[in-house]
Motif scaffolding. Sequence first.
Motif, PDB file in Angstrom:
ATOM      1  N   TYR A  45       0.834  -1.199   0.000  1.00 41.55           N
ATOM      2  CA  TYR A  45       0.000   0.000   0.000  1.00 41.55           C
ATOM      3  C   TYR A  45       0.871   1.252   0.000  1.00 41.55           C
ATOM      4  O   TYR A  45       0.494   2.258  -0.566  1.00 41.55           O
ATOM      5  CB  TYR A  45      -0.898   0.056   1.230  1.00 41.55           C
ATOM      6  N   GLY A  46       1.985   1.181   0.702  1.00 37.84           N
ATOM      7  CA  GLY A  46       2.843   2.348   0.822  1.00 37.84           C
ATOM      8  C   GLY A  46       2.552   3.167   2.066  1.00 37.84           C
ATOM      9  O   GLY A  46       2.846   4.358   2.106  1.00 37.84           O
ATOM     10  N   ALA A  47       1.999   2.561   3.106  1.00 36.76           N
ATOM     11  CA  ALA A  47       1.778   3.246   4.381  1.00 36.76           C
ATOM     12  C   ALA A  47       3.063   3.168   5.205  1.00 36.76           C
ATOM     13  O   ALA A  47       3.798   2.187   5.146  1.00 36.76           O
ATOM     14  CB  ALA A  47       0.626   2.604   5.141  1.00 36.76           C
ATOM     15  N   SER A  48       3.328   4.188   5.960  1.00 35.79           N
ATOM     16  CA  SER A  48       4.528   4.220   6.799  1.00 35.79           C
ATOM     17  C   SER A  48       4.329   3.374   8.058  1.00 35.79           C
ATOM     18  O   SER A  48       3.196   3.074   8.459  1.00 35.79           O
ATOM     19  CB  SER A  48       4.838   5.661   7.208  1.00 35.79           C
ATOM     20  N   VAL A  49       5.429   3.028   8.702  1.00 34.23           N
ATOM     21  CA  VAL A  49       5.355   2.285   9.956  1.00 34.23           C
ATOM     22  C   VAL A  49       4.620   3.119  11.002  1.00 34.23           C
ATOM     23  O   VAL A  49       3.817   2.599  11.787  1.00 34.23           O
ATOM     24  CB  VAL A  49       6.769   1.886  10.448  1.00 34.23           C
ATOM     25  N   GLY A  50       4.859   4.425  11.008  1.00 36.76           N
ATOM     26  CA  GLY A  50       4.152   5.300  11.940  1.00 36.76           C
ATOM     27  C   GLY A  50       2.644   5.264  11.731  1.00 36.76           C
ATOM     28  O   GLY A  50       1.872   5.236  12.692  1.00 36.76           O
ATOM     29  N   ALA A  51       2.225   5.241  10.465  1.00 38.11           N
ATOM     30  CA  ALA A  51       0.796   5.158  10.161  1.00 38.11           C
ATOM     31  C   ALA A  51       0.221   3.816  10.603  1.00 38.11           C
ATOM     32  O   ALA A  51      -0.906   3.745  11.101  1.00 38.11           O
ATOM     33  CB  ALA A  51       0.556   5.376   8.677  1.00 38.11           C
ATOM     34  N   ILE A  52       0.994   2.753  10.443  1.00 42.37           N
ATOM     35  CA  ILE A  52       0.537   1.430  10.874  1.00 42.37           C
ATOM     36  C   ILE A  52       0.365   1.415  12.386  1.00 42.37           C
ATOM     37  O   ILE A  52      -0.659   0.966  12.906  1.00 42.37           O
ATOM     38  CB  ILE A  52       1.516   0.327  10.413  1.00 42.37           C
ATOM     39  N   ARG A  53       1.352   1.927  13.103  1.00 44.52           N
ATOM     40  CA  ARG A  53       1.265   1.967  14.571  1.00 44.52           C
ATOM     41  C   ARG A  53       0.085   2.820  15.037  1.00 44.52           C
ATOM     42  O   ARG A  53      -0.652   2.437  15.948  1.00 44.52           O
ATOM     43  CB  ARG A  53       2.566   2.487  15.168  1.00 44.52           C
ATOM     44  N   ALA A  54      -0.109   3.985  14.418  1.00 44.66           N
ATOM     45  CA  ALA A  54      -1.215   4.867  14.795  1.00 44.66           C
ATOM     46  C   ALA A  54      -2.556   4.210  14.507  1.00 44.66           C
ATOM     47  O   ALA A  54      -3.495   4.312  15.307  1.00 44.66           O
ATOM     48  CB  ALA A  54      -1.097   6.201  14.062  1.00 44.66           C
ATOM     49  N   THR A  55      -2.646   3.526  13.384  1.00 47.43           N
ATOM     50  CA  THR A  55      -3.880   2.829  13.025  1.00 47.43           C
ATOM     51  C   THR A  55      -4.207   1.751  14.048  1.00 47.43           C
ATOM     52  O   THR A  55      -5.356   1.625  14.493  1.00 47.43           O
ATOM     53  CB  THR A  55      -3.758   2.227  11.609  1.00 47.43           C
TER      54      THR A  55
END
Length: 166
Positions: free
Chosen positions: A40-50
């Motif tokens: 998808y191209g999501a960042s690790v930070g976005a994954i953690r926040a999600t």
Amino acid sequence: MASQHLRDAADAIDEALQYESSWQRAEDHRARFGDGIEYYGASVGAIRATLRDTLRRYPALVHDDITALSSLLWSTPVYERRLAAIILLQGNLSVLVASDLTRLEGFLRSSILPDIAEGLAHDVIGPLVRSLDARDRPRADTVVARWARGDEPLLSRAAAVVDARS
């Protein structure tokens, strides 16, 4: 079989990861990690926040919920979903038990990318094995030794990662 609220949680995570995606990051991931899986191209930070946001909406998740949600995330071969499953399990190591090694072995076998398998071994399997008591640790060590002797590269590499940290 996962309950509807867990399927809803997995769908919400997937939707958020796609929303946070970047085609440039997806192409960077593909160049770095290889083909055979979607990005998808999501960042690790976005994954953690999600995950943090999702777990706030579902605060009473217990062992079976955590493992079922990780399986739902893992079931679609998308890098960010599998990374989310690893991060979910890593954040809930205290609820994992020795019998979860069966599920984790299935994740390793289907991980496709060596980086995903190594992350799972480093962040989840190794800490789980090290946390086991004297009754369960020998059984877990036997499983990891079987992986090391086998001819599946992802399993033998995972065993090496777990053994190096033991």
